[in-house]
Every structure is written in structure tokens, then in C-alpha cells.
Design a protein around this motif. Sequence first.
Motif, PDB file in Angstrom:
ATOM      1  N   ILE A 207     -13.798  -2.452  -6.412  1.00 52.83           N
ATOM      2  CA  ILE A 207     -12.935  -2.074  -7.527  1.00 52.83           C
ATOM      3  C   ILE A 207     -12.252  -0.542  -6.643  1.00 52.83           C
ATOM      4  N   VAL A 208     -13.168   0.213  -6.181  1.00 52.23           N
ATOM      5  CA  VAL A 208     -12.709   1.346  -5.638  1.00 52.23           C
ATOM      6  C   VAL A 208     -11.895   1.208  -4.772  1.00 52.23           C
ATOM      7  N   HIS A 209     -11.996   0.380  -3.723  1.00 54.74           N
ATOM      8  CA  HIS A 209     -11.491   0.059  -2.625  1.00 54.74           C
ATOM      9  C   HIS A 209      -9.942  -0.454  -2.975  1.00 54.74           C
ATOM     10  N   TRP A 210      -9.900  -1.321  -3.898  1.00 55.58           N
ATOM     11  CA  TRP A 210      -8.627  -1.853  -4.251  1.00 55.58           C
ATOM     12  C   TRP A 210      -7.652  -0.838  -4.924  1.00 55.58           C
ATOM     13  N   LEU A 211      -8.124   0.205  -5.836  1.00 50.95           N
ATOM     14  CA  LEU A 211      -7.817   1.169  -6.214  1.00 50.95           C
ATOM     15  C   LEU A 211      -7.048   1.942  -5.337  1.00 50.95           C
ATOM     16  N   ILE A 212      -7.687   2.336  -4.229  1.00 49.74           N
ATOM     17  CA  ILE A 212      -7.246   3.215  -3.146  1.00 49.74           C
ATOM     18  C   ILE A 212      -6.184   2.618  -2.561  1.00 49.74           C
ATOM     19  N   GLN A 213      -6.335   1.358  -2.469  1.00 45.09           N
ATOM     20  CA  GLN A 213      -5.311   0.595  -1.512  1.00 45.09           C
ATOM     21  C   GLN A 213      -4.185   0.299  -2.155  1.00 45.09           C
ATOM     22  N   GLU A 214      -4.122   0.003  -3.717  1.00 44.94           N
ATOM     23  CA  GLU A 214      -3.031  -0.706  -4.240  1.00 44.94           C
ATOM     24  C   GLU A 214      -2.377   0.324  -4.860  1.00 44.94           C
ATOM     25  N   SER A 215      -3.099   1.437  -5.690  1.00 40.88           N
ATOM     26  CA  SER A 215      -2.478   2.451  -6.506  1.00 40.88           C
ATOM     27  C   SER A 215      -2.360   3.725  -5.848  1.00 40.88           C
ATOM     28  N   GLY A 216      -2.895   3.777  -4.670  1.00 42.04           N
ATOM     29  CA  GLY A 216      -2.782   5.202  -4.151  1.00 42.04           C
ATOM     30  C   GLY A 216      -3.892   6.358  -4.530  1.00 42.04           C
TER      31      GLY A 216
ATOM     32  N   ASN B  72       0.930  -1.146  -0.049  1.00 37.76           N
ATOM     33  CA  ASN B  72       0.036  -0.022  -0.079  1.00 37.76           C
ATOM     34  C   ASN B  72       0.936   1.287  -0.063  1.00 37.76           C
ATOM     35  N   PRO B  73       0.626   2.157  -0.848  1.00 47.57           N
ATOM     36  CA  PRO B  73       1.742   3.211  -1.053  1.00 47.57           C
ATOM     37  C   PRO B  73       1.654   4.300  -0.076  1.00 47.57           C
ATOM     38  N   TYR B  74       0.444   4.264   0.765  1.00 45.77           N
ATOM     39  CA  TYR B  74       0.254   5.247   1.787  1.00 45.77           C
ATOM     40  C   TYR B  74       0.650   4.630   2.978  1.00 45.77           C
ATOM     41  N   THR B  75       0.383   3.540   3.374  1.00 48.53           N
ATOM     42  CA  THR B  75       0.585   2.865   4.661  1.00 48.53           C
ATOM     43  C   THR B  75       1.960   1.942   4.692  1.00 48.53           C
ATOM     44  N   GLN B  76       2.189   1.498   3.712  1.00 45.19           N
ATOM     45  CA  GLN B  76       3.463   0.766   3.430  1.00 45.19           C
ATOM     46  C   GLN B  76       3.106  -0.624   3.862  1.00 45.19           C
ATOM     47  N   GLU B  77       1.890  -1.152   4.067  1.00 43.57           N
ATOM     48  CA  GLU B  77       1.487  -2.319   4.580  1.00 43.57           C
ATOM     49  C   GLU B  77       1.507  -3.465   3.430  1.00 43.57           C
ATOM     50  N   LEU B  78       1.715  -4.574   3.639  1.00 42.93           N
ATOM     51  CA  LEU B  78       1.884  -5.598   2.576  1.00 42.93           C
ATOM     52  C   LEU B  78       0.418  -6.114   2.425  1.00 42.93           C
ATOM     53  N   ILE B  79      -0.062  -5.695   0.993  1.00 41.58           N
ATOM     54  CA  ILE B  79      -1.212  -6.038   0.370  1.00 41.58           C
ATOM     55  C   ILE B  79      -1.096  -7.728   0.090  1.00 41.58           C
ATOM     56  N   LEU B  80       0.023  -8.080  -0.708  1.00 41.24           N
ATOM     57  CA  LEU B  80       0.022  -9.455  -1.235  1.00 41.24           C
ATOM     58  C   LEU B  80       1.436  -9.717  -1.779  1.00 41.24           C
TER      59      LEU B  80
ATOM     60  N   THR C 126       4.360  -3.991 -12.088  1.00 45.86           N
ATOM     61  CA  THR C 126       4.767  -4.694 -10.640  1.00 45.86           C
ATOM     62  C   THR C 126       4.248  -4.207  -9.288  1.00 45.86           C
ATOM     63  N   ASP C 127       4.002  -2.855  -9.412  1.00 49.85           N
ATOM     64  CA  ASP C 127       3.396  -2.109  -8.204  1.00 49.85           C
ATOM     65  C   ASP C 127       1.948  -2.352  -8.332  1.00 49.85           C
ATOM     66  N   THR C 128       1.354  -2.844  -9.326  1.00 55.30           N
ATOM     67  CA  THR C 128      -0.280  -3.189  -9.195  1.00 55.30           C
ATOM     68  C   THR C 128      -0.718  -4.299 -10.031  1.00 55.30           C
ATOM     69  N   PRO C 129      -0.073  -5.429  -9.503  1.00 58.57           N
ATOM     70  CA  PRO C 129      -0.468  -6.782 -10.020  1.00 58.57           C
ATOM     71  C   PRO C 129      -1.862  -6.985 -10.053  1.00 58.57           C
ATOM     72  N   ILE C 130      -2.841  -6.579  -8.969  1.00 55.86           N
ATOM     73  CA  ILE C 130      -4.186  -6.657  -8.705  1.00 55.86           C
ATOM     74  C   ILE C 130      -4.866  -6.037  -9.661  1.00 55.86           C
ATOM     75  N   THR C 131      -4.959  -4.766  -9.342  1.00 54.55           N
ATOM     76  CA  THR C 131      -5.750  -3.757 -10.082  1.00 54.55           C
ATOM     77  C   THR C 131      -5.419  -3.688 -11.544  1.00 54.55           C
ATOM     78  N   GLY C 132      -4.305  -4.017 -11.844  1.00 52.20           N
ATOM     79  CA  GLY C 132      -3.698  -3.777 -13.203  1.00 52.20           C
ATOM     80  C   GLY C 132      -3.725  -5.361 -13.837  1.00 52.20           C
ATOM     81  N   GLY C 133      -3.982  -6.288 -13.275  1.00 53.28           N
ATOM     82  CA  GLY C 133      -4.106  -7.706 -13.942  1.00 53.28           C
ATOM     83  C   GLY C 133      -5.129  -8.739 -13.115  1.00 53.28           C
ATOM     84  N   LEU C 134      -4.586  -8.972 -12.127  1.00 55.67           N
ATOM     85  CA  LEU C 134      -5.547 -10.150 -11.588  1.00 55.67           C
ATOM     86  C   LEU C 134      -6.896  -9.770 -11.040  1.00 55.67           C
ATOM     87  N   LEU C 135      -7.198  -8.690 -10.998  1.00 48.77           N
ATOM     88  CA  LEU C 135      -8.570  -8.106 -10.892  1.00 48.77           C
ATOM     89  C   LEU C 135      -9.269  -8.515 -12.112  1.00 48.77           C
ATOM     90  N   LEU C 136      -8.729  -8.073 -13.052  1.00 47.27           N
ATOM     91  CA  LEU C 136      -9.319  -8.275 -14.479  1.00 47.27           C
ATOM     92  C   LEU C 136      -9.674  -9.861 -14.805  1.00 47.27           C
TER      93      LEU C 136
END
Length: 485
Positions: free
Chosen positions: A88-97, A30-38, A181-191
Motif C-alpha cells: 500500500i505504501v508503494h502505491w501511495l508513493i507511485q500514484e499520489s506522490g 506517476n506525478p514524479y516520473t510522469q510514467e503511465l501507471i494505468l 481521477t488522479d488516484t483511482p487506485i489508492t482512492g478506490g480500486l485498492l479498497l
Amino acid sequence: MMQAYQFNDEQFIAGHWLKGTSTHTLNNLNPYTQELILKLQAASLVDVDSAYFAAERSFATWSQTLPSERKNIILRVLDVVKNRREEIVHWLIQESGSTRLKANLEVDAVLGIINEAMTFPERMTTRELQSTDPDRKSYAVQKPLGVIAVISPWNFPFHLSMRSVVTAIAIGNCVVLKPATDTPITGGLLLAKIFEEAGLPQGVFSVVAGLGSEIGDYFVEHDTPKMISFTGSTLVGKRVGQLAVRGNHLKRIALELGGNAPLVVLDDADIDLAVELAVMGRFLHQGQICMSTNRVIVDAKVYDVFVEKLIQRTKNLSYGDPSNENTLIGPIINASQVEKIRQMISQALQEGTKLVVHDEIQGNVIPPHIFVDVNPDSSLAKEESFGPVLPIIKAQNESDALRLANDTAYGLSSAVCTSDLERGKHFAMQIDAGMTHLNSITVADQPNAPFGGEKNSGLGRFNGQWILEEFSRTHWLTIPNTERQ
């Protein structure tokens, strides 16, 4: 109740969720909290092969499906995105800032491009041509290309992946997607989850999330894809273009690259409007947009009043936690990008450029920085900052403003602010860019309008009829005229 998507340590290859076979891992933060998402085991060259071979096998059947069948799949994709909008909005906030504002704008853009893609299956044409041979009929048949490789960026990951993926699939192509590589979920796995839920046949779509240093070149050079659709920096885009012509087969390329978008404020502009255009055009998504206003060029007659009003307006901007409703400026995607922007600010100060708005950088959050009286030949004016840094340049008159607007190696988006629309239109048509907007921000995208740039900003056009032509091929067919025979 609909169950939320769960993302585990798995890639999506040929319709199956499999662990990547690379020895490397992707730590998705997470670019804001630096917590590990995946923590994701990266894809290897073997995984790239598996995805491409599955796509190649699937193309034989998917390309022959009825247009109505492909349209129904896309309709189901649309329904899934609508139903899962908040998720989806939640994931975009969490992963892409993304701020909440930007995340919702991104989902709206995706819904628009899916709606447009639903029309594509029935827009693949077979046109009868006038034949110079009276004994033969002549046809131009539009067909899908084959396997399309998509490389997407981290700034608008969901939209800029979906823009190519859903279009290619609607036409009858198969797709292998490599997200940033910074957004494997919202840019790929989510699709992958969305298309899987929509019932897309296995093999038509795969996602390989891996390190560029490990699979990047191979992904482009591979013999299977007929086309490479790349969105990202000009530096990497040039390499993609070079790699695409190597190997056994020439490939088509669609490159949407960097920008240095000018907002030109003419002497008759509504200054309050011009200030709003500068603020939103630069600071939306922290300036991490290829179309973002990278510099403002202001006529000398209105320069001082513009700068004064801009300073006052910018002091009221909120920055910080992207999940807060009122936040306009959230975090930069990663520490490396923060350091690049920090160095750009430092160099401008060393060169004596006047900084009138600033605050302390906190973690990955960079508050707005505004420089005035900027030398148009400085790196601050010439380079794409991709951050909340805005240089203001003074133009002596309208012709000088046009010269400054075109004095760049880029040519993606641009904007002009004036109260005289005819004057503005004439000015806009002299800007050497792919897109210009009168009395609006430089950041704009519509699903049926040509999106792309000139010079070092890329090759080709996305959206509407233009992307339909990019992702298809034309086959000339002649047959005997049986009536004459």
C-alpha cells in the motif's frame, strides 16, 4: 507467498471486475516520473446506475446481518491492510506522490479508523425513553441509513476513502465510491481489492472511477443514495451541497472542505518548537493537506528571531524523489496544480511581497517558498495554496493575532504555540475553527476525535461517535405496554 494486487482496465461494480463503459479514458500518471501507471476506461452513467442498484438490493440483507458478522468482516479488512502495508505504501508513493514518511502516516491513520470501525456494529443502540403515555413504551432505535455515496480526494486518497467507506459498511450501510481521477487506485480500486479479499458480500461496495464532467453531477443527484460524503475543495463542495437537495429526495451531506489554517506564535513561545511546527505543518505532503498550516501569525516581539530561525531550518529540507527515505517534499499531484501554485507565487512577487526562501521548480516538484511581512489582506494570506508556499504575518500583540487568525472565510484546523498552556487554551477557544492544537502542528487526526470545520470548511463531523451519528438514522418506536393492558 502473498501475491501482490494487479490492477487492470476494470472497474469494481457489484462485486465484479468490469470494464467501464464510458468513451473516455483515465490516464493514471506517476506525478514524479510522469510514467503511465494505468490506462483505465472510465465509468459512465450506466455504470453508476449498476453500482447504485446493486447497493440498493444488497442493503436489504446487509443491514440485517448480525453485528458480529459485520465486525468479523472489518477485522479481516484490518488484517489485509496490515499484511499488505508495504504494498500500500508503494502505491501511495507511485500514484499520489506521497513521500515515504507521509505514506506510512496515511496507512497508520487507516489502521486507526478501521480499529474504531470495528466497534461500530455493537454501538448501534436501542434506547428506551421515558414515556409520557403510561400505556405505551417508547424507544429510540438507531439504524443504518441505506446507500451512501462517497466522493474522495487525491491528497490522502486511501485514508479519506476508507474513513467513510469502512464506517458506513460497519454500521450496515452499502457504499458506492467515486475516487479522484488522479488516484483511482489508492482512492478506490485498492479498497475494492481489500474488501474483496476480506470476504465482503457482493453488491455491498462498488467503485466507479470516472470523469467529474461525465458522472459527477449524476452521482450526487441520483435517487438511490441517502447521503453524500464529500471531501475536497470548497468550490466543488458547495456544488455538491446544491445538487444533493435536487431531485425526488433530499439527501444528507457531510462536507469536509478547504482550509486556511493559522499557526499562531505568541510572544512567550518556544521559538525552536514553533519553527518545527511551521515546517512540518506546512511542508508535509508538499502542503497538499486541508489542515496544512496555510499561514503563520507571529507576535511582533518574537517575529525577527522566528523568521531567522525558520529560514535556516527550511534551507536544510530535502525535496524531490518521494521514494527516498529522507525526502520531505515530493511532487505536486499534477501539472495543473503546479501552475496554480506558480501563479500564486508570481502574483505575490508582483505585489511586492518579500520572498526569502525559494528555488527553481523542477517538473512537478516545487521547493519550499517562504514569504515574510505578508499583507494579511493579500491573496497569499486569504487563499488556500495547497502547496509548499508559506506566508509569515506579523501581529502587533495577542489580540491582533486572534483577529488575524479569525480573518478568513475558512475554519478547519488551527494551532497555537505558547509556553503558558492556560493562556493557550483561552486563546484557542476563541478561534472560530473546528479544531485547535496547542504546541502541535495543525495537521492532526485521531479516529475517535471529531474531525471537521466551520464556515466554508464544511458541514458535519467525521470519526468516532460523530461519524456514527452522521451515517445512521434514528427511528422512534412506541409499543403498547402489555403489562398494563
